[in-house]
Write a protein that holds these residues in place. Structure first.
Motif, PDB file in Angstrom:
ATOM      1  N   PHE A  97      -1.693  -8.486   7.998  1.00 30.06           N
ATOM      2  CA  PHE A  97      -2.050  -7.096   7.758  1.00 30.06           C
ATOM      3  C   PHE A  97      -1.511  -6.687   6.390  1.00 30.06           C
ATOM      4  CE2 PHE A  97      -1.562  -7.291  12.483  1.00 30.06           C
ATOM      5  CZ  PHE A  97      -2.919  -7.361  12.726  1.00 30.06           C
ATOM      6  N   TYR A 108       4.209  -6.948  15.370  1.00 31.22           N
ATOM      7  CA  TYR A 108       2.988  -6.264  15.802  1.00 31.22           C
ATOM      8  C   TYR A 108       2.641  -6.580  17.258  1.00 31.22           C
ATOM      9  CZ  TYR A 108      -1.694  -4.315  15.435  1.00 31.22           C
ATOM     10  OH  TYR A 108      -2.824  -3.569  15.611  1.00 31.22           O
TER      11      TYR A 108
ATOM     12  N   ASP B 182     -12.118  -7.367   6.177  1.00 33.41           N
ATOM     13  CA  ASP B 182     -12.113  -8.680   6.794  1.00 33.41           C
ATOM     14  C   ASP B 182     -12.030  -8.550   8.320  1.00 33.41           C
ATOM     15  OD1 ASP B 182     -11.712 -11.227   7.563  1.00 33.41           O
ATOM     16  OD2 ASP B 182     -10.093 -11.652   6.140  1.00 33.41           O
ATOM     17  N   ALA B 184     -11.331 -10.614  10.423  1.00 32.51           N
ATOM     18  CA  ALA B 184     -10.215 -11.389  10.983  1.00 32.51           C
ATOM     19  C   ALA B 184      -8.999 -10.497  11.232  1.00 32.51           C
ATOM     20  CB  ALA B 184      -9.840 -12.531  10.047  1.00 32.51           C
ATOM     21  N   LEU B 185      -8.861  -9.397  10.464  1.00 25.56           N
ATOM     22  CA  LEU B 185      -7.708  -8.517  10.671  1.00 25.56           C
ATOM     23  C   LEU B 185      -7.791  -7.843  12.038  1.00 25.56           C
ATOM     24  CD1 LEU B 185      -7.431  -6.886   7.153  1.00 25.56           C
ATOM     25  CD2 LEU B 185      -5.966  -8.626   8.153  1.00 25.56           C
ATOM     26  N   SER B 189      -5.344  -8.528  15.312  1.00 22.02           N
ATOM     27  CA  SER B 189      -4.679  -7.466  16.060  1.00 22.02           C
ATOM     28  C   SER B 189      -4.971  -7.587  17.556  1.00 22.02           C
ATOM     29  CB  SER B 189      -5.153  -6.121  15.529  1.00 22.02           C
ATOM     30  OG  SER B 189      -4.747  -5.100  16.395  1.00 22.02           O
ATOM     31  N   THR B 199      -5.786  -0.938  17.852  1.00 23.13           N
ATOM     32  CA  THR B 199      -6.181  -1.649  16.635  1.00 23.13           C
ATOM     33  C   THR B 199      -6.702  -0.678  15.583  1.00 23.13           C
ATOM     34  OG1 THR B 199      -6.714  -3.622  17.875  1.00 23.13           O
ATOM     35  CG2 THR B 199      -7.743  -3.408  15.729  1.00 23.13           C
ATOM     36  N   ARG B 202      -3.619   1.329  14.298  1.00 24.65           N
ATOM     37  CA  ARG B 202      -2.548   0.605  13.609  1.00 24.65           C
ATOM     38  C   ARG B 202      -3.042  -0.266  12.454  1.00 24.65           C
ATOM     39  NH1 ARG B 202       0.574  -2.324  18.305  1.00 24.65           N
ATOM     40  NH2 ARG B 202       2.054  -2.881  16.671  1.00 24.65           N
ATOM     41  N   VAL B 203      -4.303  -0.669  12.500  1.00 26.80           N
ATOM     42  CA  VAL B 203      -4.789  -1.552  11.439  1.00 26.80           C
ATOM     43  C   VAL B 203      -5.927  -0.906  10.634  1.00 26.80           C
ATOM     44  CG1 VAL B 203      -5.867  -3.768  10.920  1.00 26.80           C
ATOM     45  CG2 VAL B 203      -4.107  -3.609  12.676  1.00 26.80           C
ATOM     46  N   PRO B 206      -5.020   2.663   8.681  1.00 23.83           N
ATOM     47  CA  PRO B 206      -4.190   2.506   7.469  1.00 23.83           C
ATOM     48  C   PRO B 206      -4.928   1.782   6.341  1.00 23.83           C
ATOM     49  CG  PRO B 206      -2.947   1.844   9.413  1.00 23.83           C
ATOM     50  CD  PRO B 206      -4.341   2.116   9.874  1.00 23.83           C
ATOM     51  N   LEU B 207      -5.785   0.810   6.702  1.00 29.24           N
ATOM     52  CA  LEU B 207      -6.497   0.081   5.665  1.00 29.24           C
ATOM     53  C   LEU B 207      -7.572   0.947   5.022  1.00 29.24           C
ATOM     54  CD1 LEU B 207      -6.868  -3.402   7.318  1.00 29.24           C
ATOM     55  CD2 LEU B 207      -5.445  -2.774   5.391  1.00 29.24           C
ATOM     56  N   ARG B 279       0.123   1.296  -3.525  1.00 31.37           N
ATOM     57  CA  ARG B 279       0.068   0.115  -4.369  1.00 31.37           C
ATOM     58  C   ARG B 279      -0.240  -1.169  -3.614  1.00 31.37           C
ATOM     59  NH1 ARG B 279       5.344   0.160  -6.356  1.00 31.37           N
ATOM     60  NH2 ARG B 279       5.588   2.013  -5.109  1.00 31.37           N
ATOM     61  N   ALA B 280      -0.373  -1.077  -2.308  1.00 36.55           N
ATOM     62  CA  ALA B 280      -0.673  -2.301  -1.556  1.00 36.55           C
ATOM     63  C   ALA B 280      -2.046  -2.826  -1.950  1.00 36.55           C
ATOM     64  CB  ALA B 280      -0.643  -2.003  -0.072  1.00 36.55           C
ATOM     65  N   GLN B 281      -2.201  -4.122  -1.876  1.00 38.13           N
ATOM     66  CA  GLN B 281      -3.490  -4.706  -2.232  1.00 38.13           C
ATOM     67  C   GLN B 281      -4.362  -4.786  -0.999  1.00 38.13           C
ATOM     68  OE1 GLN B 281      -2.949  -8.426  -4.176  1.00 38.13           O
ATOM     69  NE2 GLN B 281      -2.324  -7.438  -6.061  1.00 38.13           N
ATOM     70  N   TYR B 282      -5.505  -4.143  -1.091  1.00 43.19           N
ATOM     71  CA  TYR B 282      -6.364  -4.076   0.083  1.00 43.19           C
ATOM     72  C   TYR B 282      -7.644  -4.853  -0.131  1.00 43.19           C
ATOM     73  CZ  TYR B 282      -3.492  -0.276   1.871  1.00 43.19           C
ATOM     74  OH  TYR B 282      -2.466   0.478   2.348  1.00 43.19           O
ATOM     75  N   SER B 285      -8.698 -11.020   2.083  1.00 46.27           N
ATOM     76  CA  SER B 285      -7.600 -11.909   1.730  1.00 46.27           C
ATOM     77  C   SER B 285      -8.067 -13.248   1.193  1.00 46.27           C
ATOM     78  CB  SER B 285      -6.689 -12.105   2.925  1.00 46.27           C
ATOM     79  OG  SER B 285      -7.448 -12.270   4.082  1.00 46.27           O
TER      80      SER B 285
END
Lengths: 357, 541
Positions: A97, A108, B182, B184-185, B189, B199, B202-203, B206-207, B279-282, B285
């Motif tokens: 993530f 997680y 992606d 796969a994320l 989860s 999911t 939490r995933v 935020p993305l 600054r996170a790379q989104y 992957s």
């Protein structure tokens, strides 16, 4: 409890997955015992990844059943949701993530908040990344991301860990090192796991058991040694390493090939279609300008050369020779069959040893 | 991480005439890009001049109670609309991309379409339908004798109208991110024991943060620059105040003081967006095989979800179209003459096409510079082009009036100035579309073409531009759509006697010729919807 009394960690019966016209997984029967590492090996498109996704619960089978730890989790048109299966997965591109630090990635899947602290310490210790808990995934190297993905999959104590082409994103040098580390980590964790790979060398290294797949079917399930030395089908033989096949005819107690006689297996009846499998190390070349067999290619491989030789019949065989046996392309050679062990032959597509039983 | 030092591999040529040219991108890219950037930054220059003229009075003007009130009202409206639009758009995006919502593909096109309804049309509809003696009140009076409804003028009406018009900006941005994410994320989860809702929370959410922030930025800036809705619904924000100052020729100093505050506000929003983006790379992957994500089965939530989607589209699209149609029919029945639309329609289409073509052509070198040649120059150029996002049409138009009268007299009161203003306003949309498209063109292709002996210009024409076609079309469609709807700059800069659909709707509605205004609006909406639907269908594949 005696291991033999436990149901296998994973068991598939006639597991089948069709996408429209295409049958990606075709009537697969498999069992993986507790604490064992199985490798699903096959060329791309053979259905190995689909099989893995069926086990993880991302696909629903078209036919057959699947059990995890003795509990049936999928049958046609039904699939227990992936979050309820206790099957961990390490994704091909890790799927860490990107918005969470390593620690949060690892916790997680740990449901109980009170367990998290211990579990993080435990699994990060296992993958030797204790100092990295506060890093973001993009701040890690490929090998470290790999280990975080593994730690994350192990943290919820899954019944089985699935690894989808886990080393394909690493460069060659890193790969062999990480491969060893991952094997050690999984052994230390005592995890039951299934790898998917198309690399036969990787499969031989990682697997307690290898299942070779082709076109959705499992061709052979066996130990690495058995898969290599006693391939069940010509496909497996070719896939596990360079193999040439010499057509043979039955003559008395022997099989006659272009390179001489070999013992005849019982199953080879008169008139059956028989092929004798030879690997490059089974053949020895001698310079002989009077011979009609010619060297057509020479490949330098450091310690040795691999020669490709065209026989008078037009069939081609490969021979592995030490680096000081230098033959020029176009040279005439005599090819001698010198295996030092019984050869495999295939009678109507089924394997038999050339030693009479 | 390995970064090659810039000088590595480029042998220093002694006595080279232009040493500073070495680090620059090819001239075919940076010369036009810088030129465009300088030109579009002209309104800032105008404001600087005006401010200098106002001199000491400026502080006096800025510190008035009135300025503070307008500022507060603008901020309150922008904040409310942005929050409302986000709350509508995120569920809509998720439902139309990730789930098995019935008629998903139809909804996914329809829920973008409120974008084609001009804000002044929507505001008229709100007034006439919900206002005092409006359709709803008359209906309720007949049924239950209701004589008063809650006030729609002012904040509630403006906020409601703009929320329903603006949510597609967030929707498009979030949807783009959702379909690129992606899968796969999500699978990871689920595999770790999280359910669907968990999911998402939490995933997925935020993305989506950068996409939501990007869309919210557009909504906030659009709300600040909107003129039609706030003026009709009588809610005093900066744009309306500036226009009133200009129209009444009251106080140019106050108008420019307002403009300055507006720009500072817009810049503050831009900075805030940058913060939220983080600054996170989104990015995705790894390359790997891109598997389409599996649709979430809604189960028993199917019908509530469908009701939600249908009611948003009903309020944002079906109701306005229905009321407009009703007025046209009423007018026809009352024997009103509704002809003479062709000239106006053609005028609109013609200037909008011109603006789209020029804006995309101007956007191309900028996108090239920004994507392929990162550096101080490209950052400066990128900032300059975003001026158009931050500046409302009113301000740009006033700047053009100033330059037209003082420096470009032969062009003043011509279509050139009008198209020019459109390009300034909507260039960012063109740049955005092209940039997104160019990011997907592998730079190795361009390098391969250079390696095969083509000059940078030839490479651009034979490799880059053909591959950019989807981006070019999407950008042009977006600029066309925005230009068709644009009102304040068109009102201020149209040559005398030149009317477009937008100005005709404004004029006829002001004269309470509802049937005629409704017909013009329907024509405008239909013409604007064509390229949008076409682009949406293409991008859906």
């Amino acid at each position: 409890m005696d291991q033999r009394l436990q149901p296998p960690a994973i068991r598939c019966f006639g597991l089948t997955k069709r996408f429209g016209e295409v049958t990606a997984v075709d009537r697969v029967d498999l069992a993986v015992e507790h604490g064992r590492r199985m490798v699903l090996l096959g060329p791309s498109g053979c259905g190995k990844t689909t099989l893995l996704r069926l086990i993880a619960g991302f696909e629903t089978p078209s036919a057959g059943t699947l059990a995890v730890g003795g509990q049936v989790v999928a049958w046609p048109q039904y699939s227990l949701p992936p979050e309820k299966r206790r099957v961990g997965m390490v994704f091909q591109d890790y799927a860490l993530f990107p918005h969470l630090v390593v620690r949060a990635n690892v916790t997680y899947g740990v449901a109980k908040a009170s367990d998290r602290e211990d579990r993080v310490r435990e699994v990060l210790g296992l993958v030797r990344l204790e100092g990295m808990a506060r890093r973001m995934p993009h701040e890690l190297s490929g090998g470290e991301q790999q280990r975080v993905a593994l730690a994350r999959a192990l943290a919820p104590r899954p019944a089985v860990v699935l690894l989808d082409e886990p080393f394909s994103n690493l460069d060659t040098r890193l790969r062999s090192r990480v491969r060893g580390e991952v094997k050690d980590i999984l052994t230390a964790a005592g995890a039951t796991c299934i790898f998917v790979t198309h690399d036969q060398e990787e499969a031989l290294f990682l697997g307690d058991v290898i299942a070779v797949m082709s076109q959705g079917r499992v061709e052979q399930v066996d130990t690495p040694e058995a898969i290599f030395h006693r391939p069940a089908t010509p496909f497996v033989a070719r896939f596990m390493g360079m193999a040439d096949f010499l057509p043979a005819s039955v003559r008395g107690d022997a099989l006659e090939t272009e390179l001489g006689l070999v013992p005849r297996p019982v199953a080879a009846a008169m008139g059956a279609e028989v092929q004798v499998m030879v690997r490059p190390d089974d053949l020895v070349l001698h310079p002989d300008e009077s011979s009609d067999a010619r060297v057509v290619e020479r490949v330098f491989q450091g310690g040795h050369y691999t020669y490709r030789v065209r026989l008078p019949s037009g069939a081609e065989v490969h021979s592995l020779m030490e680096h000081y046996h230098i033959l020029e392309v176009g040279a005439g050679v005599r090819v001698r069959l010198d295996p030092g062990h019984p050869l495999n032959c295939f009678v109507d597509g089924r394997r038999h040893a050339t030693t009479p039983v | 991480m390995t970064t090659a030092s810039p000088s590595r591999g480029i042998p220093e040529t002694p006595g080279r005439r232009w040493p500073w040219v070495q680090g620059l991108p090819p001239a075919v890219v940076w010369v036009p890009a810088t030129a465009v950037a300088i030109v579009v930054a002209l309104p800032i220059l105008y404001l600087a001049v005006r401010t200098a003229e106002a001199g000491g009075d400026l502080w006096d003007l800025l510190l008035r109670w009135r300025t503070a009130r307008v500022l507060l009202q603008s901020v309150a409206l922008a904040a409310t609309v942005t929050a409302g639009a986000t709350l509508l758009a995120v569920p809509l995006a998720w439902l139309t991309v990730r789930t098995d919502l019935p008629l998903r593909r139809l909804w996914s096109v329809l829920c973008v379409l409120p974008l084609v309804v001009p804000s002044y049309v929507a505001a008229f509809l709100v007034v006439v339908a919900l206002g005092p003696h409006g359709m709803l009140q008359k209906l309720l009076e007949r049924l239950w004798g209701v004589e008063r409804l809650p006030e729609v003028y002012g904040f509630p009406g403006a906020a409601l109208t703009l929320t329903f018009l603006c949510y597609p900006y967030v929707l498009l941005s979030v949807r783009g991110m959702l379909s690129r994410m992606d899968p796969a994320l999500d699978e990871a989860s689920r595999n770790l024991g999280a359910g669907q809702w968990s999911t998402f929370r939490r995933v997925t959410l935020p993305l989506l943060r950068p996409a939501i922030a990007g869309g919210a930025l557009l909504v906030a800036l659009y709300t600040l620059s909107d003129f039609g809705a706030v003026s009709i619904l009588r809610y005093e924000t900066f744009t309306w105040a500036i226009y009133v100052q200009y129209e009444g020729a009251l106080n140019r100093g106050l108008a420019s003081a307002f403009s300055l505050v507006l720009i500072v506000l817009a810049l503050a929003i831009l900075v805030a967006e940058g913060r939220v983006r983080g600054r996170a790379q989104y990015h995705r992957s790894a390359s790997g095989s891109a598997r389409p994500s599996q649709r979430v089965s809604l189960g028993r939530w199917r019908w509530p979800a469908l009701a939600f989607v249908a009611s948003v589209i009903g309020l944002g699209l079906a109701l306005p179209l229905g009321v407009l149609g009703y007025w046209v029919v009423q007018g026809l029945l009352a024997g009103q003459r509704l002809g003479l639309l062709w000239g106006t329609t053609l005028n609109s289409v013609y200037v909008s096409l011109a603006a789209a073509a020029v804006a995309v052509a101007a956007a191309m070198p900028i996108a090239g510079l920004v994507v392929r040649h990162r550096g101080p120059m490209s950052s400066a150029v990128e900032m300059a082009t975003y001026t158009g996002f931050a500046l409302p049409g009113v301000v740009v138009a006033l700047a053009m009036v100033y330059f037209g009268i003082n420096f470009l007299t032969p062009l003043y009161q011509t279509l050139f100035i009008l198209v020019f203003a459109y390009v300034m306003l909507f260039l960012p949309s063109g740049v955005n579309a092209l940039r997104a498209s160019l990011l997907q063109v592998n730079p190795r292709l361009e390098e391969a073409a250079r390696g095969l002996g083509r000059s940078p210009l030839r490479v651009m024409l034979t490799v880059t531009v053909p591959l950019l076609r989807p981006g070019i079309l999407a950008g042009a469609a977006m600029v066309f759509l925005l230009t068709m709807k644009e009102l304040p700059a068109t009102l201020i800069l149209s040559p005398i006697g030149f009317s477009t659909l937008a100005t005709s709707i404004w004029a006829t509605a002001s004269e309470a010729l509802f049937a005629r205004a409704a017909l013009l609006s329907l024509v405008l909406i239909a013409v604007t919807a064509v390229p949008l639907v076409w682009v949406l269908r293409r991008s859906e594949g």
